[in-house]
Design an enzyme around this catalytic site. Sequence first.
Site, PDB file in Angstrom:
ATOM      1  N   CYS A 197      52.034  -0.194   6.711  1.00 25.32           N
ATOM      2  CA  CYS A 197      51.424  -0.518   5.425  1.00 25.32           C
ATOM      3  C   CYS A 197      50.053  -1.128   5.669  1.00 25.32           C
ATOM      4  CB  CYS A 197      52.296  -1.476   4.618  1.00 25.32           C
ATOM      5  SG  CYS A 197      52.455  -3.106   5.374  1.00 25.32           S
ATOM      6  N   CYS A 235      49.768  -4.283   7.767  1.00 25.78           N
ATOM      7  CA  CYS A 235      49.747  -4.091   9.224  1.00 25.78           C
ATOM      8  C   CYS A 235      48.308  -3.894   9.702  1.00 25.78           C
ATOM      9  CB  CYS A 235      50.579  -2.874   9.614  1.00 25.78           C
ATOM     10  SG  CYS A 235      52.322  -2.956   9.164  1.00 25.78           S
ATOM     11  N   ASP A 287      11.264  14.939  -1.957  1.00 22.44           N
ATOM     12  CA  ASP A 287      10.131  15.386  -1.154  1.00 22.44           C
ATOM     13  C   ASP A 287       9.840  16.846  -1.515  1.00 22.44           C
ATOM     14  OD1 ASP A 287       8.285  15.503   1.151  1.00 22.44           O
ATOM     15  OD2 ASP A 287       9.827  16.827   1.978  1.00 22.44           O
TER      16      ASP A 287
END
Length: 767
Positions: free
Chosen positions: A20, A23, A438
């Site tokens: 999970c 952890c 650009d």
Amino acid sequence: MSTTTARLEQLELPVEGMTCAACANRIERKLNKLDGVSATVNYATEKAAVRFDPDVATPEDLVGAVEAAGYHATLPADEAPAADAPDPAAALRRRLIGSALLSVPLLLISMVPALQFEYWQWLALQLATPVVFWAGWPFHRAAWRNLRHGTATMDTLISVGTLAAWTWSVVALFFLGAGEPGMTMPFELVPDRAAATDHIYLEAAGVVTTLILAGRYFETRAKGRAGAALHALMALGAKDATVLDADGSERLVPIDALRAGDRFVVRPGERIATDGAVEEGRSAVDESLLTGESVPVEKAPGDTVVGASTNAGGRLVVRATRVGSDTALAQIAKLVEDAQTGKAPVQRLADRISGIFVPIVLLLSAATLGFWLGDGSSVAYAFSAAVAVLIIACPCALGLATPTALLVGTGRGAQLGLLIKGPEVLESTRQVDTVVLDKTGTVTTGRMRLTAVVPADGEDPDAVLRIAGALEAASEHPVARAIAAAARDAAAGGAVAVDARPAASTPGDVGSALPAVEAFANHEGRGVQGIVDDHAVVAGRPALLEDWAMPLPDALRAELDAQQAHGRTVVAVGWDGRARGLLVVADTPKETSREAVAMLLDLGLRPVLLTGDNAQTARAVAAEVGIDEVIADVLPAEKVAVVRRLQAEGRVVAMVGDGVNDAPALAQADLGLAIGTGTDVAIEASDLTLVSGDLRGAADAIRLSRRTLRTIRGNLFWAFAYNVVLIPVAIAGLLNPVLAGAAMAFSSVFVLSNSLRLRSFRAQRAG
């Protein structure tokens, strides 16, 4: 301690044993406690991305820290090949099948009084025990490991809840009268506050274990599908290559044996082994798997090709330029994996919550038990409410909300040629309101192209182009190349206005389609002069023709003024004492630029054209593609200042560029988007890369990023809402533990399914 960025090394550690988000949180804290270490642990990818100072910490220290936290880590060199890796869902599948076979009859005899024969409760104990201890062993093992290290995770809640339900039931069976023959127990959606002490919860212990195993199994399956895009990306590469030796012989070698500089053959239908340059042959190459573009790209000698693209036409001989981890495919995969391993700001919030959530739930469960006992309710009722709190509160959905959406979103982007460099980019795309584009190479093709031939009265336009093209073919000037390329195509029966190709480098070497040139002279950018078909030809600026006593007639002069007013470059051509015509050359917008600008406007963004060209040329290009705001006459070094100025005005700026001179502006912008056909420096400085070079990809990338962020926020909402709504229900004693387990498992599967919807994202440019 402090370390300098220049000395830091990066490492990705595969971590096993996480169940999970708590952890992952715990491992992350352990790693970050080491001196000179900065780590991010991702539960969804099961990897720790670590930056460390090699003078202070070693890779072995990192592995040791993970092991000390109670998990297992391996150095990348120690990883088993992917083909040998076990299916992570296989063990879960076996436990789930066994658990389901035992839990279904357990649930039926516990729910349906008509099925409760004289000693049914003892059969229920026989059915529930292997489910709780064998099928649920991964939860108990993880809970014990966490307890040894003084922490609690989702597994702690599951283990404590199911063991408590089983233990209570055993005590009730042996000591509280639940084992008496003829005992019956009706199933109740809402626990009875007056339930007798002989009430047992074996079905809760068994069915909850089964439901959570089912949720964990489908979660593992879904996580595998979420990362499938990256696995598919890495599988695109060729497995071997046909190397061409100096004597012309061919030999098949594994792709790992290919070296930069080797020449290899690519036959029709084969994948190109690695990045390289075409030396022989012409063909169409399908780059769709890397760029998302479905139209094959024509390749000729001198053109570059990308590894993993498919040769759709003739035989090619390619010289390898980049191999292994240096190839475009490897770099794309690395960018995607880096993005998936990182964490978005919204995920860090979820991690902080899940890190303190489990201890709070344990306290809430104990408080629930104490409250109902003190309130005079039966022990069975108080116990049922406490177990329901433990089961319903598992923060699994909360931990999966962000990483799974990020995993799917970035993987889908890679399939479409849209590379998201890091998870924090998602937040930037949501806030952007201005897109600075650009001009050269981004909005325009970046290559000069002949757009018109204007002959003088009585002159043949084909002859003007043919003679001027022969003369210009001897020049290396970009304008000359465009004219020469158009002349060659026209002589070969093609269209006049075509993209420029490399021109001949010496007078007379212009191909059989054009006449030879004699006595060639270059007038330092003003134009060229030479003898073509016994004509004394001059091509260049009108002033050069006037120097040779060939002034433009009024009609050509008017056309010259009109074309220059639109920002186009005009070359005058004359021979034998007379001006014969004009050749109009321009860096034209890409075919898709106007559509791309429209897509950006539809997203509510404000496009701005930024260029070093003069204002007249810039406004002409802007008008052609639909941009209203133009910033022209900007030196390369000044582009970053323009971005800063816009930011100072309160705008959140995205910058799209492709050149080295765009890199500082890309880095300064709130969101940098690099055209993938541009320079490596620009790509490195950006947050998003458009592999195909198609400006429409900018809008698609922003759409994908925003949709991924919306999915994350939706996941977090439902994960929070699920806990916020149902934990009080469980505390109030209104939730059966079996239903709590079903709801908890459903929440995780729902979050994963919602994330997987991102796989259906489609690029508008493909439609």
